[in-house]
Motif scaffolding. Sequence first.
Motif, PDB file in Angstrom:
ATOM      1  N   VAL A   8       3.766 -26.234  15.186  1.00  0.00           N
ATOM      2  CA  VAL A   8       3.917 -27.684  15.205  1.00  0.00           C
ATOM      3  C   VAL A   8       4.634 -28.114  16.485  1.00  0.00           C
ATOM      4  CG1 VAL A   8       4.951 -29.671  14.028  1.00  0.00           C
ATOM      5  CG2 VAL A   8       3.963 -27.790  12.683  1.00  0.00           C
ATOM      6  N   GLU A   9       5.703 -27.413  16.806  1.00  0.00           N
ATOM      7  CA  GLU A   9       6.515 -27.767  17.982  1.00  0.00           C
ATOM      8  C   GLU A   9       5.737 -27.592  19.277  1.00  0.00           C
ATOM      9  OE1 GLU A   9      10.605 -26.392  15.661  1.00  0.00           O
ATOM     10  OE2 GLU A   9       9.714 -25.100  17.188  1.00  0.00           O
ATOM     11  N   ASP A  10       4.880 -26.589  19.337  1.00  0.00           N
ATOM     12  CA  ASP A  10       4.082 -26.409  20.547  1.00  0.00           C
ATOM     13  C   ASP A  10       3.238 -27.641  20.845  1.00  0.00           C
ATOM     14  OD1 ASP A  10       4.979 -23.950  21.345  1.00  0.00           O
ATOM     15  OD2 ASP A  10       3.153 -22.846  20.854  1.00  0.00           O
ATOM     16  N   LEU A  11       2.738 -28.288  19.802  1.00  0.00           N
ATOM     17  CA  LEU A  11       1.872 -29.446  20.011  1.00  0.00           C
ATOM     18  C   LEU A  11       2.639 -30.721  20.318  1.00  0.00           C
ATOM     19  CD1 LEU A  11      -1.112 -29.066  17.537  1.00  0.00           C
ATOM     20  CD2 LEU A  11      -0.948 -28.466  19.934  1.00  0.00           C
ATOM     21  N   THR A  12       3.966 -30.689  20.313  1.00  0.00           N
ATOM     22  CA  THR A  12       4.720 -31.842  20.794  1.00  0.00           C
ATOM     23  C   THR A  12       4.793 -31.844  22.324  1.00  0.00           C
ATOM     24  OG1 THR A  12       6.887 -30.726  20.717  1.00  0.00           O
ATOM     25  CG2 THR A  12       6.151 -31.843  18.706  1.00  0.00           C
ATOM     26  N   GLN A  13       4.346 -30.778  22.961  1.00  0.00           N
ATOM     27  CA  GLN A  13       4.353 -30.654  24.421  1.00  0.00           C
ATOM     28  C   GLN A  13       3.041 -31.208  24.961  1.00  0.00           C
ATOM     29  OE1 GLN A  13       3.954 -29.894  27.473  1.00  0.00           O
ATOM     30  NE2 GLN A  13       5.284 -28.268  28.204  1.00  0.00           N
ATOM     31  N   ASP A  37      12.920 -39.824  12.311  1.00  0.00           N
ATOM     32  CA  ASP A  37      12.105 -39.089  11.343  1.00  0.00           C
ATOM     33  C   ASP A  37      11.258 -40.019  10.475  1.00  0.00           C
ATOM     34  OD1 ASP A  37      13.776 -37.231  12.479  1.00  0.00           O
ATOM     35  OD2 ASP A  37      14.475 -36.361  10.600  1.00  0.00           O
ATOM     36  N   GLY A  38      11.841 -41.136  10.060  1.00  0.00           N
ATOM     37  CA  GLY A  38      11.144 -42.041   9.159  1.00  0.00           C
ATOM     38  C   GLY A  38      10.075 -42.883   9.808  1.00  0.00           C
ATOM     39  N   ARG A  39       9.947 -42.804  11.126  1.00  0.00           N
ATOM     40  CA  ARG A  39       8.912 -43.578  11.827  1.00  0.00           C
ATOM     41  C   ARG A  39       7.519 -43.020  11.569  1.00  0.00           C
ATOM     42  NH1 ARG A  39       9.496 -42.399  17.189  1.00  0.00           N
ATOM     43  NH2 ARG A  39       7.822 -43.870  17.595  1.00  0.00           N
ATOM     44  N   TYR A  40       7.454 -41.791  11.104  1.00  0.00           N
ATOM     45  CA  TYR A  40       6.170 -41.116  10.981  1.00  0.00           C
ATOM     46  C   TYR A  40       5.725 -41.052   9.524  1.00  0.00           C
ATOM     47  CZ  TYR A  40       7.441 -39.582  15.682  1.00  0.00           C
ATOM     48  OH  TYR A  40       7.814 -39.551  16.998  1.00  0.00           O
ATOM     49  N   PRO A  41       4.420 -40.874   9.289  1.00  0.00           N
ATOM     50  CA  PRO A  41       3.945 -40.699   7.913  1.00  0.00           C
ATOM     51  C   PRO A  41       4.537 -39.434   7.293  1.00  0.00           C
ATOM     52  CG  PRO A  41       2.120 -41.058   9.457  1.00  0.00           C
ATOM     53  CD  PRO A  41       3.340 -40.828  10.286  1.00  0.00           C
ATOM     54  N   ALA A  42       4.483 -39.350   5.990  1.00  0.00           N
ATOM     55  CA  ALA A  42       4.948 -38.141   5.312  1.00  0.00           C
ATOM     56  C   ALA A  42       4.065 -36.960   5.693  1.00  0.00           C
ATOM     57  CB  ALA A  42       4.918 -38.358   3.800  1.00  0.00           C
ATOM     58  N   TRP A  43       4.661 -35.780   5.629  1.00  0.00           N
ATOM     59  CA  TRP A  43       3.931 -34.564   5.948  1.00  0.00           C
ATOM     60  C   TRP A  43       2.690 -34.431   5.059  1.00  0.00           C
ATOM     61  CZ3 TRP A  43       3.169 -30.664   9.157  1.00  0.00           C
ATOM     62  CH2 TRP A  43       2.540 -29.511   8.696  1.00  0.00           C
ATOM     63  N   GLY A  44       1.575 -34.028   5.663  1.00  0.00           N
ATOM     64  CA  GLY A  44       0.348 -33.823   4.914  1.00  0.00           C
ATOM     65  C   GLY A  44      -0.576 -32.905   5.674  1.00  0.00           C
ATOM     66  N   SER A  45      -1.760 -32.675   5.153  1.00  0.00           N
ATOM     67  CA  SER A  45      -2.673 -31.697   5.726  1.00  0.00           C
ATOM     68  C   SER A  45      -3.154 -32.066   7.122  1.00  0.00           C
ATOM     69  CB  SER A  45      -3.872 -31.502   4.800  1.00  0.00           C
ATOM     70  OG  SER A  45      -4.573 -32.725   4.626  1.00  0.00           O
ATOM     71  N   TYR A  74      -1.261 -33.878   9.347  1.00  0.00           N
ATOM     72  CA  TYR A  74      -0.101 -34.304  10.147  1.00  0.00           C
ATOM     73  C   TYR A  74      -0.124 -33.671  11.544  1.00  0.00           C
ATOM     74  CZ  TYR A  74       4.846 -35.523  11.004  1.00  0.00           C
ATOM     75  OH  TYR A  74       6.026 -36.035  11.508  1.00  0.00           O
ATOM     76  N   VAL A  75      -0.466 -32.400  11.622  1.00  0.00           N
ATOM     77  CA  VAL A  75      -0.447 -31.700  12.913  1.00  0.00           C
ATOM     78  C   VAL A  75      -1.421 -32.343  13.895  1.00  0.00           C
ATOM     79  CG1 VAL A  75      -0.950 -29.513  14.065  1.00  0.00           C
ATOM     80  CG2 VAL A  75       0.306 -29.516  11.921  1.00  0.00           C
ATOM     81  N   ARG A  76      -2.613 -32.616  13.422  1.00  0.00           N
ATOM     82  CA  ARG A  76      -3.665 -33.155  14.296  1.00  0.00           C
ATOM     83  C   ARG A  76      -3.469 -34.642  14.582  1.00  0.00           C
ATOM     84  NH1 ARG A  76      -9.543 -32.042  15.127  1.00  0.00           N
ATOM     85  NH2 ARG A  76      -9.127 -30.035  14.105  1.00  0.00           N
ATOM     86  N   GLU A  77      -3.299 -35.432  13.516  1.00  0.00           N
ATOM     87  CA  GLU A  77      -3.363 -36.884  13.650  1.00  0.00           C
ATOM     88  C   GLU A  77      -2.035 -37.539  13.991  1.00  0.00           C
ATOM     89  OE1 GLU A  77      -6.135 -38.212  13.909  1.00  0.00           O
ATOM     90  OE2 GLU A  77      -7.369 -36.577  13.119  1.00  0.00           O
ATOM     91  N   VAL A  78      -0.943 -36.829  13.847  1.00  0.00           N
ATOM     92  CA  VAL A  78       0.363 -37.395  14.169  1.00  0.00           C
ATOM     93  C   VAL A  78       0.967 -36.673  15.378  1.00  0.00           C
ATOM     94  CG1 VAL A  78       2.693 -37.912  13.320  1.00  0.00           C
ATOM     95  CG2 VAL A  78       0.732 -38.069  11.764  1.00  0.00           C
ATOM     96  N   VAL A  79       1.192 -35.378  15.249  1.00  0.00           N
ATOM     97  CA  VAL A  79       1.878 -34.627  16.309  1.00  0.00           C
ATOM     98  C   VAL A  79       1.037 -34.566  17.576  1.00  0.00           C
ATOM     99  CG1 VAL A  79       2.941 -32.437  16.924  1.00  0.00           C
ATOM    100  CG2 VAL A  79       3.078 -33.249  14.566  1.00  0.00           C
ATOM    101  N   ALA A  80      -0.187 -34.046  17.472  1.00  0.00           N
ATOM    102  CA  ALA A  80      -1.019 -33.877  18.665  1.00  0.00           C
ATOM    103  C   ALA A  80      -1.435 -35.219  19.262  1.00  0.00           C
ATOM    104  CB  ALA A  80      -2.244 -33.036  18.330  1.00  0.00           C
ATOM    105  N   ALA A  81      -1.696 -36.206  18.410  1.00  0.00           N
ATOM    106  CA  ALA A  81      -2.088 -37.524  18.926  1.00  0.00           C
ATOM    107  C   ALA A  81      -0.966 -38.144  19.749  1.00  0.00           C
ATOM    108  CB  ALA A  81      -2.471 -38.438  17.767  1.00  0.00           C
ATOM    109  N   GLU A  82       0.261 -38.028  19.272  1.00  0.00           N
ATOM    110  CA  GLU A  82       1.404 -38.579  19.999  1.00  0.00           C
ATOM    111  C   GLU A  82       1.597 -37.870  21.335  1.00  0.00           C
ATOM    112  OE1 GLU A  82       5.727 -39.820  18.487  1.00  0.00           O
ATOM    113  OE2 GLU A  82       5.459 -37.643  18.551  1.00  0.00           O
TER     114      GLU A  82
END
Length: 445
Positions: A271-276, A350-358, A360-368
């Motif tokens: 998950v952290e790798d995709l914040t880069q 932390d609360g700015r983002y949607p709750a963790w779900g299937s 989350y990695v693609r549509e929240v972390v990687a998109a950002e």
Amino acid sequence: MRLLPALSALFALLLPTFAQAWGNHTPMCYRAFERMPEVAGAAAVKAEPLDDFLRDQEAAIARELDAQETSAREQLKGHAPRPDALRFVAGTKRSDADRRAAFLRALRLSPHTRLALYVQVDPREPEVPGQAIDMNQVSAVTPSKGATQRFVALQPGEAVAPLAVLASACDEPDYGHDLNLFDDNPGSPSNPPYGFGKQPFGNPAVAIGSQAPFHMGFFHQGAIFNTLAPSFARTFTELRVRQYGGLAVLAWQTGHAYWGWRFAGLALHHVEDLTQPYHASAAPGATLGHMMWVNLKAQLGAPADRQGLVVLQSNRHFVLERFQTNWIIENARQRRDGPLEAALRDTGQDGRYPAWGSDYVREVVAAEAFAAGPATDAAVVVGAPAKFVTDPNFDFAANEATLGPELARGMQGQRDALQARLAELLGHFGAHSRNTLRGLLKQAG
């Protein structure tokens, strides 16, 4: 003129030969979790050899891994189905070594994966309690010059803080878990093969680069890019998060708390790798039009601009990682807090983002991270000495050992803009790490 194959080759060149996003994850994870109540207030756990967990929960692990594979086939785009011959099947009469090997095959991890008992010491701690061990006992990868990890062995049954287990494991997937798993990699698993096919991008002959498709995710490049370079859609970061995360939940639920925290940290790494941004975008500093133009010039016999683009993207990735690592480690050793540490600890995001779900990695972390790419690339150009980030004839990666100190000195007077941008990115790193952990803990009940 064969436009599509040539462009696909260009995009492959844009990827560096390494797959590390943030250098050493562990110091940042200590800061991100040290004030999170669910971690800081958790009771100490007893270190447990992996073989004990596998032996005790063999049947449950078999069911979990089968369920993961079923859901991956249904939900993950571009998933490479696991060959049925690799299923983890309970067999109580086999040896611990055979059971461990079967477990690694079912996860499709490198057979050289260590999963030893250890913790990585927080660089804020000046003394190393316990028995120091060499990196080769923890990692199958030869450490680079200037590696910052300090490892201490754990004994079975030894009490250890969940924070130390979690933060240590956050760095662990870079220790060779994903090396040489594709059919065209030297020494790749066979009889049976792992089913990942040929390496989708990067140089399959470079071992450290073979892990890139497990640590990067180009999910938001757009339809034209995906048409021109379809293999870039074949990444397996989401698969690793599901695998490790599911095992963490199982371990917590069955009384194996040490492996709950350990597997959670392994999941968090991906998950952290995709914040880069350089791991969520093929070329954050270049438009698709520019990439197509320099590639066309190369096909017409003028390759200098294309090679320059490749070098510059690699240099900027290196410089961002080097600056972040040096800053975090130096502050930790001096027990000093600054904007980066404050960003990592900031739970207000932390609360700015949607709750963790299937998704989350693609549509929240990687998109950002993809959206942050152009601004990040621009901040590197402004915040680092021009020699390192604007000269296409200068290859920093090839000269890092000798020029690293020069870069550090040059950054001193020009770092404010880059530091501000990096603080924003590390805020994302901390928030997504905590949100992912909360999601896994909620699943575990």
